[in-house]
Motif scaffolding. Structure first.
Motif, PDB file in Angstrom:
ATOM      1  N   SER A  60      37.360 -70.960 -11.893  1.00  6.99           N
ATOM      2  CA  SER A  60      37.534 -71.978 -12.919  1.00  6.99           C
ATOM      3  C   SER A  60      36.180 -72.290 -13.552  1.00  6.99           C
ATOM      4  CB  SER A  60      38.132 -73.250 -12.310  1.00  6.99           C
ATOM      5  OG  SER A  60      38.291 -74.248 -13.304  1.00  6.99           O
ATOM      6  N   PHE A  61      36.166 -72.375 -14.885  1.00  7.97           N
ATOM      7  CA  PHE A  61      34.924 -72.565 -15.632  1.00  7.97           C
ATOM      8  C   PHE A  61      34.988 -73.856 -16.458  1.00  7.97           C
ATOM      9  CE2 PHE A  61      35.479 -68.063 -14.874  1.00  7.97           C
ATOM     10  CZ  PHE A  61      34.223 -67.655 -14.448  1.00  7.97           C
ATOM     11  N   GLY A  62      33.823 -74.465 -16.641  1.00 10.85           N
ATOM     12  CA  GLY A  62      33.754 -75.714 -17.397  1.00 10.85           C
ATOM     13  C   GLY A  62      32.440 -75.854 -18.121  1.00 10.85           C
ATOM     14  N   GLU A  63      32.024 -77.090 -18.325  1.00 10.24           N
ATOM     15  CA  GLU A  63      30.844 -77.397 -19.122  1.00 10.24           C
ATOM     16  C   GLU A  63      29.584 -76.685 -18.623  1.00 10.24           C
ATOM     17  OE1 GLU A  63      29.499 -78.869 -22.388  1.00 10.24           O
ATOM     18  OE2 GLU A  63      31.122 -80.180 -21.728  1.00 10.24           O
TER      19      GLU A  63
ATOM     20  N   THR B 208      54.075 -73.721 -27.763  1.00  8.47           N
ATOM     21  CA  THR B 208      52.701 -73.464 -27.336  1.00  8.47           C
ATOM     22  C   THR B 208      52.543 -73.846 -25.872  1.00  8.47           C
ATOM     23  OG1 THR B 208      51.903 -73.942 -29.556  1.00  8.47           O
ATOM     24  CG2 THR B 208      50.285 -74.000 -27.773  1.00  8.47           C
ATOM     25  N   ALA B 209      51.864 -73.004 -25.120  1.00  2.34           N
ATOM     26  CA  ALA B 209      51.625 -73.316 -23.712  1.00  2.34           C
ATOM     27  C   ALA B 209      50.834 -74.610 -23.605  1.00  2.34           C
ATOM     28  CB  ALA B 209      50.862 -72.179 -23.046  1.00  2.34           C
ATOM     29  N   PRO B 210      51.091 -75.420 -22.582  1.00  2.84           N
ATOM     30  CA  PRO B 210      50.348 -76.677 -22.425  1.00  2.84           C
ATOM     31  C   PRO B 210      48.913 -76.405 -21.985  1.00  2.84           C
ATOM     32  CG  PRO B 210      51.762 -76.299 -20.534  1.00  2.84           C
ATOM     33  CD  PRO B 210      52.100 -75.225 -21.528  1.00  2.84           C
ATOM     34  N   TRP B 211      48.048 -77.399 -22.225  1.00  2.32           N
ATOM     35  CA  TRP B 211      46.698 -77.327 -21.673  1.00  2.32           C
ATOM     36  C   TRP B 211      46.797 -77.500 -20.161  1.00  2.32           C
ATOM     37  CZ3 TRP B 211      43.614 -75.775 -25.348  1.00  2.32           C
ATOM     38  CH2 TRP B 211      43.720 -76.267 -26.643  1.00  2.32           C
ATOM     39  N   VAL B 212      46.083 -76.668 -19.419  1.00  2.21           N
ATOM     40  CA  VAL B 212      45.976 -76.815 -17.967  1.00  2.21           C
ATOM     41  C   VAL B 212      44.528 -77.160 -17.642  1.00  2.21           C
ATOM     42  CG1 VAL B 212      46.155 -75.678 -15.720  1.00  2.21           C
ATOM     43  CG2 VAL B 212      47.848 -75.189 -17.506  1.00  2.21           C
ATOM     44  N   ASN B 213      44.314 -78.318 -17.071  1.00  2.00           N
ATOM     45  CA  ASN B 213      42.988 -78.745 -16.617  1.00  2.00           C
ATOM     46  C   ASN B 213      43.033 -78.706 -15.090  1.00  2.00           C
ATOM     47  OD1 ASN B 213      40.523 -79.923 -16.129  1.00  2.00           O
ATOM     48  ND2 ASN B 213      40.879 -81.729 -17.402  1.00  2.00           N
ATOM     49  N   ILE B 214      42.503 -77.636 -14.513  1.00  2.00           N
ATOM     50  CA  ILE B 214      42.738 -77.385 -13.094  1.00  2.00           C
ATOM     51  C   ILE B 214      41.932 -78.303 -12.178  1.00  2.00           C
ATOM     52  CG2 ILE B 214      40.984 -75.646 -12.531  1.00  2.00           C
ATOM     53  CD1 ILE B 214      44.790 -75.465 -11.781  1.00  2.00           C
ATOM     54  N   HIS B 215      40.880 -78.957 -12.721  1.00  2.00           N
ATOM     55  CA  HIS B 215      40.101 -79.870 -11.874  1.00  2.00           C
ATOM     56  C   HIS B 215      39.405 -80.897 -12.751  1.00  2.00           C
ATOM     57  CE1 HIS B 215      37.862 -81.212  -8.355  1.00  2.00           C
ATOM     58  NE2 HIS B 215      36.788 -81.250  -9.124  1.00  2.00           N
ATOM     59  N   THR B 216      39.695 -82.165 -12.508  1.00  2.00           N
ATOM     60  CA  THR B 216      39.062 -83.213 -13.294  1.00  2.00           C
ATOM     61  C   THR B 216      38.885 -84.483 -12.478  1.00  2.00           C
ATOM     62  OG1 THR B 216      39.177 -84.535 -15.320  1.00  2.00           O
ATOM     63  CG2 THR B 216      41.280 -84.037 -14.226  1.00  2.00           C
ATOM     64  N   HIS B 217      37.779 -85.168 -12.755  1.00  2.00           N
ATOM     65  CA  HIS B 217      37.556 -86.497 -12.197  1.00  2.00           C
ATOM     66  C   HIS B 217      37.827 -87.576 -13.247  1.00  2.00           C
ATOM     67  CE1 HIS B 217      35.787 -85.161  -8.379  1.00  2.00           C
ATOM     68  NE2 HIS B 217      35.199 -84.209  -9.077  1.00  2.00           N
ATOM     69  N   ARG B 218      38.308 -87.135 -14.431  1.00  2.00           N
ATOM     70  CA  ARG B 218      38.611 -88.045 -15.525  1.00  2.00           C
ATOM     71  C   ARG B 218      40.022 -87.769 -16.038  1.00  2.00           C
ATOM     72  NH1 ARG B 218      33.851 -89.919 -18.542  1.00  2.00           N
ATOM     73  NH2 ARG B 218      31.941 -89.351 -17.427  1.00  2.00           N
ATOM     74  N   PRO B 219      41.032 -88.031 -15.237  1.00  2.00           N
ATOM     75  CA  PRO B 219      42.402 -87.729 -15.681  1.00  2.00           C
ATOM     76  C   PRO B 219      42.788 -88.527 -16.917  1.00  2.00           C
ATOM     77  CG  PRO B 219      42.412 -89.061 -13.674  1.00  2.00           C
ATOM     78  CD  PRO B 219      41.006 -88.641 -13.884  1.00  2.00           C
TER      79      PRO B 219
ATOM     80  N   SER C  84      32.977 -83.912 -16.790  1.00  2.00           N
ATOM     81  CA  SER C  84      32.551 -83.956 -18.185  1.00  2.00           C
ATOM     82  C   SER C  84      33.527 -84.772 -19.040  1.00  2.00           C
ATOM     83  CB  SER C  84      32.469 -82.532 -18.750  1.00  2.00           C
ATOM     84  OG  SER C  84      32.277 -82.565 -20.146  1.00  2.00           O
ATOM     85  N   PRO C  85      33.015 -85.551 -19.984  1.00  2.00           N
ATOM     86  CA  PRO C  85      33.896 -86.260 -20.917  1.00  2.00           C
ATOM     87  C   PRO C  85      34.395 -85.376 -22.054  1.00  2.00           C
ATOM     88  CG  PRO C  85      31.614 -86.795 -21.403  1.00  2.00           C
ATOM     89  CD  PRO C  85      31.595 -85.920 -20.174  1.00  2.00           C
ATOM     90  N   THR C  86      33.914 -84.140 -22.127  1.00  2.00           N
ATOM     91  CA  THR C  86      34.348 -83.221 -23.178  1.00  2.00           C
ATOM     92  C   THR C  86      35.853 -82.984 -23.074  1.00  2.00           C
ATOM     93  OG1 THR C  86      32.202 -82.110 -23.121  1.00  2.00           O
ATOM     94  CG2 THR C  86      34.017 -80.934 -24.179  1.00  2.00           C
ATOM     95  N   PRO C  87      36.601 -83.095 -24.146  1.00  2.00           N
ATOM     96  CA  PRO C  87      38.048 -82.859 -24.091  1.00  2.00           C
ATOM     97  C   PRO C  87      38.365 -81.440 -23.628  1.00  2.00           C
ATOM     98  CG  PRO C  87      37.446 -83.950 -26.146  1.00  2.00           C
ATOM     99  CD  PRO C  87      36.158 -83.531 -25.494  1.00  2.00           C
ATOM    100  N   ILE C  88      39.467 -81.311 -22.896  1.00  2.00           N
ATOM    101  CA  ILE C  88      39.833 -79.998 -22.355  1.00  2.00           C
ATOM    102  C   ILE C  88      40.041 -78.976 -23.467  1.00  2.00           C
ATOM    103  CG2 ILE C  88      42.309 -80.553 -22.253  1.00  2.00           C
ATOM    104  CD1 ILE C  88      40.292 -78.389 -19.732  1.00  2.00           C
ATOM    105  N   GLY C  89      40.568 -79.418 -24.624  1.00  2.00           N
ATOM    106  CA  GLY C  89      40.776 -78.485 -25.729  1.00  2.00           C
ATOM    107  C   GLY C  89      39.484 -77.884 -26.230  1.00  2.00           C
ATOM    108  N   ARG C  90      38.413 -78.682 -26.254  1.00  2.00           N
ATOM    109  CA  ARG C  90      37.118 -78.165 -26.698  1.00  2.00           C
ATOM    110  C   ARG C  90      36.581 -77.142 -25.713  1.00  2.00           C
ATOM    111  NH1 ARG C  90      34.027 -75.653 -29.746  1.00  2.00           N
ATOM    112  NH2 ARG C  90      31.790 -76.128 -29.627  1.00  2.00           N
ATOM    113  N   LEU C  91      36.777 -77.375 -24.434  1.00  2.00           N
ATOM    114  CA  LEU C  91      36.315 -76.405 -23.438  1.00  2.00           C
ATOM    115  C   LEU C  91      37.101 -75.101 -23.553  1.00  2.00           C
ATOM    116  CD1 LEU C  91      35.705 -78.749 -20.384  1.00  2.00           C
ATOM    117  CD2 LEU C  91      33.992 -77.594 -21.783  1.00  2.00           C
ATOM    118  N   TYR C  92      38.403 -75.182 -23.817  1.00  2.00           N
ATOM    119  CA  TYR C  92      39.174 -73.961 -24.053  1.00  2.00           C
ATOM    120  C   TYR C  92      38.615 -73.203 -25.252  1.00  2.00           C
ATOM    121  CZ  TYR C  92      43.067 -74.270 -20.734  1.00  2.00           C
ATOM    122  OH  TYR C  92      43.835 -74.257 -19.596  1.00  2.00           O
ATOM    123  N   GLU C  93      38.245 -73.918 -26.307  1.00  2.00           N
ATOM    124  CA  GLU C  93      37.679 -73.259 -27.482  1.00  2.00           C
ATOM    125  C   GLU C  93      36.397 -72.506 -27.121  1.00  2.00           C
ATOM    126  OE1 GLU C  93      37.072 -76.388 -30.240  1.00  2.00           O
ATOM    127  OE2 GLU C  93      39.206 -76.597 -30.749  1.00  2.00           O
TER     128      GLU C  93
END
Length: 208
Positions: free
Chosen positions: A141-144, A8-19, A171-180
């Motif tokens: 790039s899209f997010g919350e 499975t391809a890895p999650w890519v979080n292209i911009h975060t202030h909460r690594p 956002s504290p939302t997990p990257i997987g949830r944003l992908y969903e």
């Protein structure tokens, strides 16, 4: 008997202030438009010299750009933005853009530079603005915050997967949830979205 292994391809979080260290998180360095020094050309020069050193361990210059909703004079922002675009060009690095109520001046400045790649982080513009940026070859790039704006949702649905990233930003939302949520809005599977973002990442950041 032949055994096939599917990865499975890895999650890519292209911009975060909460690594989190749990997925691919871009290493970027840049001077945010909110932090424009008021100490004149000499102070700007020192800041850019320091940034140049920081970029030795970075994958991109960012987040940089223009913000007409903050109190920093536009002329100062533009001077810093222009200097960092030149630095990105010299370094051969992509840029991650901060653009708030400044789409026209940002696009005008980008026209003057030939850059490896341009990513509008946290894109919240209109479908018309998205089309212009995409036509120029930019990534969006899209997010919350995407889901609070019907016009930005429309822009998301019209963005080709080959020019799309997903991010958590602050956002504290997990990257997987944003992908969903992005996948649901696009009408594609999460796996297809992950694969597209991974291919986009490799094309921009792993080519030499």
């Amino acid at each position: 008997m032949r055994i096939f292994a599917f990865m499975t391809a890895p999650w890519v979080n292209i911009h975060t202030h909460r690594p989190t260290g749990l997925c691919i998180e871009l290493r970027a360095a840049g001077i945010h438009p909110w932090k424009v020094a008021a100490s004149g050309a000499e102070g700007l020069g020192r800041a850019l010299d320091e940034l140049d050193r920081e970029l030795d361990g970075a994958q991109a210059v960012g987040e940089i750009g223009l913000d007409l909703a903050c109190g920093v004079p536009l002329a100062q922002q533009e001077e810093l933005f222009r200097a960092q675009l030149e630095l990105a060009k010299r370094r051969g690095l992509p840029v991650v853009l901060h653009c708030v109520r400044a789409f026209e001046p940002v696009m005008k400045e980008l026209e003057r530079h030939h850059l490896r790649a341009v990513i509008f982080h946290g894109f919240i513009g209109s479908p018309q603005q998205a089309r212009r940026a995409l036509a120029r070859g930019c990534m969006l790039s899209f997010g919350e915050r995407t889901f609070a704006s019907p016009r930005t949702l429309e822009a998301l649905r019209a963005t080709p997967l080959g020019q799309l990233f997903v991010e958590t930003d602050e956002s504290p939302t997990p990257i997987g949830r944003l992908y969903e949520r992005v996948a649901e809005a696009r009408g594609v599977s999460v796996e297809a979205l992950r694969e597209a973002a991974w291919e986009n990442y490799k094309r921009i950041f792993e080519t030499t």
